[in-house]
Design an enzyme around this catalytic site. Structure first.
Site, PDB file in Angstrom:
ATOM      1  N   HIS A 113       0.798  -1.230   0.000  1.00  0.00           N
ATOM      2  CA  HIS A 113       0.000   0.000   0.000  1.00  0.00           C
ATOM      3  C   HIS A 113       0.829   1.279   0.000  1.00  0.00           C
ATOM      4  CE1 HIS A 113       1.054  -0.445   4.238  1.00  0.00           C
ATOM      5  NE2 HIS A 113       0.962   0.861   4.284  1.00  0.00           N
TER       6      HIS A 113
HETATM    7  C1  UD1 Z   1      -1.395   5.646   5.584  1.00  0.00           C
HETATM    8  C2  UD1 Z   1      -0.041   5.988   6.211  1.00  0.00           C
HETATM    9  C3  UD1 Z   1       0.898   4.814   6.103  1.00  0.00           C
HETATM   10  C4  UD1 Z   1       0.267   3.578   6.677  1.00  0.00           C
HETATM   11  C5  UD1 Z   1      -1.068   3.323   6.025  1.00  0.00           C
HETATM   12  C6  UD1 Z   1      -1.706   2.137   6.669  1.00  0.00           C
HETATM   13  C7  UD1 Z   1       0.603   8.355   5.954  1.00  0.00           C
HETATM   14  C8  UD1 Z   1       1.499   9.295   5.256  1.00  0.00           C
HETATM   15  N1  UD1 Z   1       0.590   7.096   5.473  1.00  0.00           N
HETATM   16  O1  UD1 Z   1      -1.200   5.426   4.206  1.00  0.00           O
HETATM   17  O2  UD1 Z   1       2.091   5.092   6.824  1.00  0.00           O
HETATM   18  O3  UD1 Z   1       1.140   2.498   6.456  1.00  0.00           O
HETATM   19  O4  UD1 Z   1      -1.907   4.476   6.198  1.00  0.00           O
HETATM   20  O5  UD1 Z   1      -2.766   1.601   5.991  1.00  0.00           O
HETATM   21  O6  UD1 Z   1      -0.057   8.707   6.900  1.00  0.00           O
HETATM   22  N2  UD1 Z   1      -8.598   5.633   1.257  1.00  0.00           N
HETATM   23  C9  UD1 Z   1      -9.876   5.154   1.188  1.00  0.00           C
HETATM   24  N3  UD1 Z   1     -10.514   4.845   2.359  1.00  0.00           N
HETATM   25  C10 UD1 Z   1      -9.955   5.032   3.595  1.00  0.00           C
HETATM   26  C11 UD1 Z   1      -8.658   5.545   3.642  1.00  0.00           C
HETATM   27  C12 UD1 Z   1      -7.989   5.836   2.469  1.00  0.00           C
HETATM   28  O7  UD1 Z   1     -10.422   4.977   0.111  1.00  0.00           O
HETATM   29  O8  UD1 Z   1     -10.615   4.726   4.610  1.00  0.00           O
HETATM   30  C13 UD1 Z   1      -7.874   5.922  -0.019  1.00  0.00           C
HETATM   31  C14 UD1 Z   1      -8.008   7.360  -0.469  1.00  0.00           C
HETATM   32  O9  UD1 Z   1      -8.067   7.367  -1.846  1.00  0.00           O
HETATM   33  C15 UD1 Z   1      -6.689   7.965  -0.020  1.00  0.00           C
HETATM   34  C16 UD1 Z   1      -5.716   6.790  -0.152  1.00  0.00           C
HETATM   35  O10 UD1 Z   1      -6.485   5.655   0.195  1.00  0.00           O
HETATM   36  O11 UD1 Z   1      -6.310   9.055  -0.817  1.00  0.00           O
HETATM   37  C17 UD1 Z   1      -4.525   6.900   0.754  1.00  0.00           C
HETATM   38  O12 UD1 Z   1      -4.925   7.113   2.112  1.00  0.00           O
HETATM   39  P1  UD1 Z   1      -3.961   7.886   3.132  1.00  0.00           P
HETATM   40  O13 UD1 Z   1      -4.557   7.859   4.472  1.00  0.00           O
HETATM   41  O14 UD1 Z   1      -3.582   9.207   2.571  1.00  0.00           O
HETATM   42  O15 UD1 Z   1      -2.641   7.048   3.098  1.00  0.00           O
HETATM   43  P2  UD1 Z   1      -2.399   5.495   3.195  1.00  0.00           P
HETATM   44  O16 UD1 Z   1      -1.855   5.037   1.904  1.00  0.00           O
HETATM   45  O17 UD1 Z   1      -3.601   4.808   3.724  1.00  0.00           O
HETATM   46  N1  UDP Z   2      -3.778  -5.307   8.718  1.00  0.00           N
HETATM   47  C1  UDP Z   2      -5.048  -5.848   8.845  1.00  0.00           C
HETATM   48  N2  UDP Z   2      -5.735  -6.143   7.709  1.00  0.00           N
HETATM   49  C2  UDP Z   2      -5.215  -5.968   6.463  1.00  0.00           C
HETATM   50  C3  UDP Z   2      -3.914  -5.423   6.353  1.00  0.00           C
HETATM   51  C4  UDP Z   2      -3.235  -5.091   7.496  1.00  0.00           C
HETATM   52  O1  UDP Z   2      -5.537  -6.051   9.962  1.00  0.00           O
HETATM   53  O2  UDP Z   2      -5.907  -6.263   5.480  1.00  0.00           O
HETATM   54  C5  UDP Z   2      -3.078  -4.930   9.952  1.00  0.00           C
HETATM   55  C6  UDP Z   2      -1.649  -5.418  10.041  1.00  0.00           C
HETATM   56  O3  UDP Z   2      -1.634  -6.686  10.624  1.00  0.00           O
HETATM   57  C7  UDP Z   2      -0.972  -4.366  10.878  1.00  0.00           C
HETATM   58  C8  UDP Z   2      -1.831  -3.120  10.686  1.00  0.00           C
HETATM   59  O4  UDP Z   2      -2.985  -3.535   9.976  1.00  0.00           O
HETATM   60  O5  UDP Z   2      -0.985  -4.683  12.243  1.00  0.00           O
HETATM   61  C9  UDP Z   2      -1.174  -1.982   9.972  1.00  0.00           C
HETATM   62  O6  UDP Z   2      -0.683  -2.421   8.774  1.00  0.00           O
HETATM   63  P1  UDP Z   2      -0.499  -1.488   7.499  1.00  0.00           P
HETATM   64  O7  UDP Z   2       0.178  -2.367   6.533  1.00  0.00           O
HETATM   65  O8  UDP Z   2      -1.790  -0.882   7.103  1.00  0.00           O
HETATM   66  O9  UDP Z   2       0.407  -0.268   7.996  1.00  0.00           O
HETATM   67  P2  UDP Z   2       1.946  -0.122   8.357  1.00  0.00           P
HETATM   68  O10 UDP Z   2       2.230  -1.055   9.485  1.00  0.00           O
HETATM   69  O11 UDP Z   2       2.740  -0.406   7.130  1.00  0.00           O
HETATM   70  O12 UDP Z   2       2.088   1.299   8.743  1.00  0.00           O
END
Ligand code: UD1
Ligand code: UDP
Length: 403
Positions: A209
């Site tokens: 992701h």
């Molecule tokens: C964020 C964190 C990352 C973490 C990840 C866990 C930052 C900079 N990044 O990344 O460190 O590993 O969360 O999952 O904070 N979106 C949806 N629904 C949601 C949330 C997001 O559709 O509920 C989509 C939106 O299009 C959004 C994109 O995902 O623009 C990215 O979401 P964002 O929260 O900006 O960053 P993550 O990639 O989720």
């Molecule tokens: N995780 C989850 N379901 C998923 C993917 C991840 O429960 O489909 C959990 C994972 O085990 C971890 C947490 O979400 O404990 C955060 O993981 P993510 O990869 O989103 O973020 P990161 O740790 O890279 O910031």
């Protein structure tokens, strides 16, 4: 004492769970959700499954460009701290707790710091030494704004010493030990394998992701082509025994001379897809290619209980996640990290975690490699005894309770 935890994204919620359990009996613990993650599968499911009460306040910021998102969060948090004073009783917090490295983490630390509220950072001191990653910038900035820094490993402590942070650093061990132990009580009864028609140790669990992984057409294409080639594995006859209980990884049953094509089991790839990744695949016109692959099972993002069960029963994990690398290690499941570097360097010891680039052949090779060379899995010693939340609570009260 009033402590405010600021969370917003999936990994923040997972870490909040043991901290809330530990703090709530001893102080007024208020939870503010920034709204960074908002889909049920990215947010509510974690509160529900990990027994965290609904947030006291949800700022509902949602998805914006990174700068706008952080700015809106700071504005919203400042409003809560100073103007509305709706955070529990009409008093300002004595301490703000932030978790990990997301935009919500940095915004929380910044908003508190601007308003002269002390900040404590859970999972402090991790470094990938790659400042192009938003997470690396968030971590560094948060650490330098924090008064109390809870470092999960000796490596993290050493990183903070090199940077001469001004707050107090405490080596706490890592929360994942207690999180996995607690969740496993439920995961062991999960029916997710049956639901997805999977046999233990015959599937690869895949997650991806990160912005830097998912934005590139070439990365996405190479992954799909790697999946296309991953058809069979030499299955190890290890039984699933649960996290923290080292398995012999079927070494006694392994087939040293087994090569591609001589294998016994068809391999499946299970891919709970992050919304960012799904959107990127669609915008690059690659989503249809992916879902057309018969050996790939795409699911929605998964709740923690089912996800942990999938880690535990997978043949290998392939991921760019931080948390998932640690969880695979704690479950004694080999992990392949599709990144240039990792903050969790301890997991590389003994070959349990391997870094891999985005080239199809390299991914296929490392997935199919037999696990003959795995060394000792030292997870217990490395990540502490599962009492991290207690150490954090005691450190907080020791520092901020008036004697
Ligand atoms: C964020 C964190 C990352 C973490 C990840 C866990 C930052 C900079 N990044 O990344 O460190 O590993 O969360 O999952 O904070 N979106 C949806 N629904 C949601 C949330 C997001 O559709 O509920 C989509 C939106 O299009 C959004 C994109 O995902 O623009 C990215 O979401 P964002 O929260 O900006 O960053 P993550 O990639 O989720
Ligand atoms: N995780 C989850 N379901 C998923 C993917 C991840 O429960 O489909 C959990 C994972 O085990 C971890 C947490 O979400 O404990 C955060 O993981 P993510 O990869 O989103 O973020 P990161 O740790 O890279 O910031």
């Amino acid at each position: 004492m009033k402590i405010v935890s600021i969370v917003g994204a999936r990994p923040n919620f997972v870490k909040l769970s043991p901290i809330h359990r530990s703090l709530s009996q001893y102080c007024d613990h208020v939870i503010i959700h920034t709204g960074q993650h908002y889909d049920f599968d990215m947010s509510n499911v974690f509160f529900k499954e990990l027994q965290i009460p609904a947030p006291d306040i949800n700022l509902g910021i949602g998805s914006l460009t990174p700068g706008a998102q952080i700015a809106e969060m700071i504005k919203g948090l400042e409003n809560e701290f100073i103007q509305n004073k709706q955070v529990g009783a009409a008093t300002e917090p004595d301490l703000v707790l932030v978790y990990g490295d997301t935009n919500s983490t940095f915004a929380g630390a910044m908003a508190a710091s601007i308003n002269q509220i002390p900040v404590a950072h859970v999972e402090s001191g991790l470094r990938s030494f790659d400042r192009r990653m938003p997470e690396e910038r968030n971590r560094i900035l948060t650490d330098h704004l924090s008064d109390l820094l809870f470092a999960p490993t000796g490596t993290a402590v050493a990183n903070l010493e090199v940077e001469h942070v001004s707050g107090k650093v405490i080596n706490t061990g890592d929360l994942s030990v207690e999180i996995v132990k607690e969740a496993w009580k439920f995961s062991r009864n999960s029916k997710i394998l049956e639901e997805l028609s999977l046999k233990p140790k015959t599937f690869v669990l895949f997650t991806m992701h990160r912005a830097e992984s998912t934005e590139s057409y070439s990365n996405l294409k190479e992954i799909i082509e790697a999946f296309r080639e991953l058809k069979f594995i030499g299955v190890e006859d290890s039984l699933s025994v649960g996290p923290g209980q080292p398995m012999d990884h079927g070494l006694s049953n392994s087939k040293p001379n087994m090569r591609y094509g001589e294998t016994r089991e068809q391999i499946q790839i299970v891919f709970p897809i992050h919304p960012r990744t799904e959107k990127s695949l669609k915008s690059h016109d690659l989503y249809e290619d992916l879902i057309g692959l018969e050996n790939v099972k795409i699911t929605k993002p998964m709740g923690y209980i089912n996800f942990l069960r999938l880690i535990q029963d997978s043949y290998k994990v392939v991921t760019d996640s931080g948390g998932v690398q640690k969880e695979a290690y704690l479950c004694s499941v080999p992990c392949i990290t599709i990144r240039k570097s990792t903050e969790w360097v301890e997991t590389l010891e003994g070959g349990w975690n391997k870094l891999c680039n985005f080239r199809k052949n390299d991914i296929v090779d490392v997935v199919l490699q037999q696990n003959l060379k795995l060394g000792k899995n030292n997870s217990k010693a490395i990540y502490g005894n599962g009492n991290t939340s207690e150490i954090i609570r005691e450190s907080i009260f020791h520092r901020y309770t008036k004697k």
